[in-house]
Design a protein around this motif. Structure first.
Motif, PDB file in Angstrom:
ATOM      1  N   ASN A  94       0.876  -1.243   0.010  1.00 24.85           N
ATOM      2  CA  ASN A  94      -0.081  -0.035   0.098  1.00 24.85           C
ATOM      3  C   ASN A  94       0.835   1.346   0.114  1.00 24.85           C
ATOM      4  O   ASN A  94       0.536   2.167  -0.537  1.00 24.85           O
ATOM      5  CB  ASN A  94      -0.843  -0.090   1.398  1.00 24.85           C
ATOM      6  CG  ASN A  94      -2.056  -1.087   0.972  1.00 24.85           C
ATOM      7  OD1 ASN A  94      -2.595  -1.272  -0.103  1.00 24.85           O
ATOM      8  ND2 ASN A  94      -2.290  -1.798   2.145  1.00 24.85           N
ATOM      9  N   ASP A  95       1.919   1.369   0.674  1.00 28.02           N
ATOM     10  CA  ASP A  95       2.754   2.319   0.805  1.00 28.02           C
ATOM     11  C   ASP A  95       4.318   1.778   1.103  1.00 28.02           C
ATOM     12  O   ASP A  95       4.521   0.936   1.376  1.00 28.02           O
ATOM     13  CB  ASP A  95       2.704   3.300   1.674  1.00 28.02           C
ATOM     14  CG  ASP A  95       2.478   3.065   2.875  1.00 28.02           C
ATOM     15  OD1 ASP A  95       3.529   2.530   3.701  1.00 28.02           O
ATOM     16  OD2 ASP A  95       1.461   3.285   3.690  1.00 28.02           O
ATOM     17  N   GLU A  96       5.204   2.914   0.848  1.00 34.68           N
ATOM     18  CA  GLU A  96       6.620   2.338   0.734  1.00 34.68           C
ATOM     19  C   GLU A  96       7.029   1.735   2.175  1.00 34.68           C
ATOM     20  O   GLU A  96       8.075   0.999   2.318  1.00 34.68           O
ATOM     21  CB  GLU A  96       7.514   3.261   0.403  1.00 34.68           C
ATOM     22  CG  GLU A  96       7.356   3.588  -1.144  1.00 34.68           C
ATOM     23  CD  GLU A  96       8.610   4.464  -1.566  1.00 34.68           C
ATOM     24  OE1 GLU A  96       9.762   4.426  -0.934  1.00 34.68           O
ATOM     25  OE2 GLU A  96       8.223   5.173  -2.543  1.00 34.68           O
ATOM     26  N   SER A  97       6.532   2.094   3.102  1.00 35.85           N
ATOM     27  CA  SER A  97       6.823   1.717   4.520  1.00 35.85           C
ATOM     28  C   SER A  97       6.477   0.277   4.899  1.00 35.85           C
ATOM     29  O   SER A  97       6.926  -0.533   5.665  1.00 35.85           O
ATOM     30  CB  SER A  97       5.913   2.610   5.622  1.00 35.85           C
ATOM     31  OG  SER A  97       4.742   2.255   5.701  1.00 35.85           O
ATOM     32  N   ASP A  98       5.404  -0.201   3.983  1.00 36.41           N
ATOM     33  CA  ASP A  98       5.304  -1.651   3.930  1.00 36.41           C
ATOM     34  C   ASP A  98       6.345  -2.595   3.548  1.00 36.41           C
ATOM     35  O   ASP A  98       6.469  -3.573   3.825  1.00 36.41           O
ATOM     36  CB  ASP A  98       3.859  -1.887   3.258  1.00 36.41           C
ATOM     37  CG  ASP A  98       2.666  -1.356   3.598  1.00 36.41           C
ATOM     38  OD1 ASP A  98       2.772  -1.166   4.948  1.00 36.41           O
ATOM     39  OD2 ASP A  98       1.659  -1.292   3.001  1.00 36.41           O
ATOM     40  N   LEU A  99       7.355  -1.823   2.872  1.00 34.03           N
ATOM     41  CA  LEU A  99       8.602  -2.618   2.215  1.00 34.03           C
ATOM     42  C   LEU A  99       9.807  -2.635   3.029  1.00 34.03           C
ATOM     43  O   LEU A  99      10.699  -3.343   3.073  1.00 34.03           O
ATOM     44  CB  LEU A  99       8.993  -1.914   0.858  1.00 34.03           C
ATOM     45  CG  LEU A  99       7.791  -2.139  -0.250  1.00 34.03           C
ATOM     46  CD1 LEU A  99       8.115  -1.287  -1.531  1.00 34.03           C
ATOM     47  CD2 LEU A  99       7.645  -3.515  -0.603  1.00 34.03           C
ATOM     48  N   ASP A 100       9.721  -1.884   4.299  1.00 31.62           N
ATOM     49  CA  ASP A 100      10.670  -1.922   5.376  1.00 31.62           C
ATOM     50  C   ASP A 100      11.027  -3.695   5.833  1.00 31.62           C
ATOM     51  O   ASP A 100      10.134  -4.208   6.200  1.00 31.62           O
ATOM     52  CB  ASP A 100      10.544  -1.138   6.679  1.00 31.62           C
ATOM     53  CG  ASP A 100      10.536   0.292   6.165  1.00 31.62           C
ATOM     54  OD1 ASP A 100      11.001   0.735   5.146  1.00 31.62           O
ATOM     55  OD2 ASP A 100       9.858   1.331   7.068  1.00 31.62           O
ATOM     56  N   GLY A 101      12.146  -3.920   5.656  1.00 36.28           N
ATOM     57  CA  GLY A 101      12.599  -5.240   5.883  1.00 36.28           C
ATOM     58  C   GLY A 101      12.202  -6.159   4.951  1.00 36.28           C
ATOM     59  O   GLY A 101      12.229  -7.622   5.296  1.00 36.28           O
ATOM     60  N   PHE A 102      11.594  -5.872   3.712  1.00 30.32           N
ATOM     61  CA  PHE A 102      10.926  -6.895   2.787  1.00 30.32           C
ATOM     62  C   PHE A 102      12.013  -7.722   2.304  1.00 30.32           C
ATOM     63  O   PHE A 102      13.126  -7.060   1.825  1.00 30.32           O
ATOM     64  CB  PHE A 102      10.089  -6.115   1.926  1.00 30.32           C
ATOM     65  CG  PHE A 102       9.762  -6.957   0.602  1.00 30.32           C
ATOM     66  CD1 PHE A 102       8.740  -7.671   1.030  1.00 30.32           C
ATOM     67  CD2 PHE A 102      10.182  -7.117  -0.751  1.00 30.32           C
ATOM     68  CE1 PHE A 102       7.832  -8.686   0.125  1.00 30.32           C
ATOM     69  CE2 PHE A 102       9.879  -7.810  -1.392  1.00 30.32           C
ATOM     70  CZ  PHE A 102       8.720  -8.843  -1.319  1.00 30.32           C
ATOM     71  N   GLU A 103      11.566  -9.088   2.282  1.00 30.01           N
ATOM     72  CA  GLU A 103      12.734 -10.014   1.484  1.00 30.01           C
ATOM     73  C   GLU A 103      11.677 -10.629   0.474  1.00 30.01           C
ATOM     74  O   GLU A 103      10.822 -11.363   0.810  1.00 30.01           O
ATOM     75  CB  GLU A 103      13.193 -10.850   2.324  1.00 30.01           C
ATOM     76  CG  GLU A 103      14.353 -10.383   2.974  1.00 30.01           C
ATOM     77  CD  GLU A 103      15.560  -9.864   2.699  1.00 30.01           C
ATOM     78  OE1 GLU A 103      15.830 -10.605   1.506  1.00 30.01           O
ATOM     79  OE2 GLU A 103      16.307  -8.974   3.010  1.00 30.01           O
ATOM     80  N   PRO A 104      11.905 -10.595  -0.910  1.00 27.21           N
ATOM     81  CA  PRO A 104      11.258 -11.378  -1.766  1.00 27.21           C
ATOM     82  C   PRO A 104      11.102 -12.822  -1.524  1.00 27.21           C
ATOM     83  O   PRO A 104      12.272 -13.291  -1.367  1.00 27.21           O
ATOM     84  CB  PRO A 104      11.468 -11.048  -3.147  1.00 27.21           C
ATOM     85  CG  PRO A 104      12.956 -10.403  -2.780  1.00 27.21           C
ATOM     86  CD  PRO A 104      13.269 -10.025  -1.556  1.00 27.21           C
ATOM     87  N   ASP A 105       9.941 -13.481  -1.885  1.00 26.01           N
ATOM     88  CA  ASP A 105      10.002 -14.902  -1.895  1.00 26.01           C
ATOM     89  C   ASP A 105      10.596 -15.507  -2.958  1.00 26.01           C
ATOM     90  O   ASP A 105      11.000 -16.501  -3.172  1.00 26.01           O
ATOM     91  CB  ASP A 105       8.625 -15.501  -1.900  1.00 26.01           C
ATOM     92  CG  ASP A 105       7.928 -15.112  -0.485  1.00 26.01           C
ATOM     93  OD1 ASP A 105       8.508 -15.149   0.513  1.00 26.01           O
ATOM     94  OD2 ASP A 105       6.565 -14.734  -0.475  1.00 26.01           O
TER      95      ASP A 105
END
Length: 96
Positions: A14-25
């Motif tokens: 929904n916004d860039e803060s949701d991507l903090d620490g994101f690791e793609p599967d």
């Protein structure tokens, strides 16, 4: 156009803060304008290749402008992995 296709197809943050620490599967690299000129030497049927490595969790698609390879590849992975997690994969659509 393929980026627009998959942007519409798959769930996005929904916004860039949701991507903090994101690791793609899984990572898909689409190099549609590149071809394998040594396709015969590599044992392929044409200069087009769609290569998925489940162990390394990455894929490369090259030599084809067909956007469905992105979708079909991820759906194939889901059909492989989700039953191992006790989930039933389903491929369907709805127009709303």
């Amino acid at each position: 156009w393929q980026q627009h296709f998959v942007t519409n197809m798959f769930i996005r943050a929904n916004d860039e803060s949701d991507l903090d620490g994101f690791e793609p599967d899984f990572t898909v690299i689409n190099a549609c304008s590149q071809v394998d000129e040594d396709w015969e030497r590599h044992g392929l049927n044409s200069e087009v290749a769609v290569v998925f490595n489940v162990e390394k969790k990455c894929a490369v698609i090259f030599g084809t402008w067909y956007g469905g390879e992105n979708k079909k590849g991820i759906f194939s992975l889901m059909n492989y992995w989700l039953p191992m997690q006790g989930q039933f994969p389903m491929h369907c659509s709805a127009n709303v």
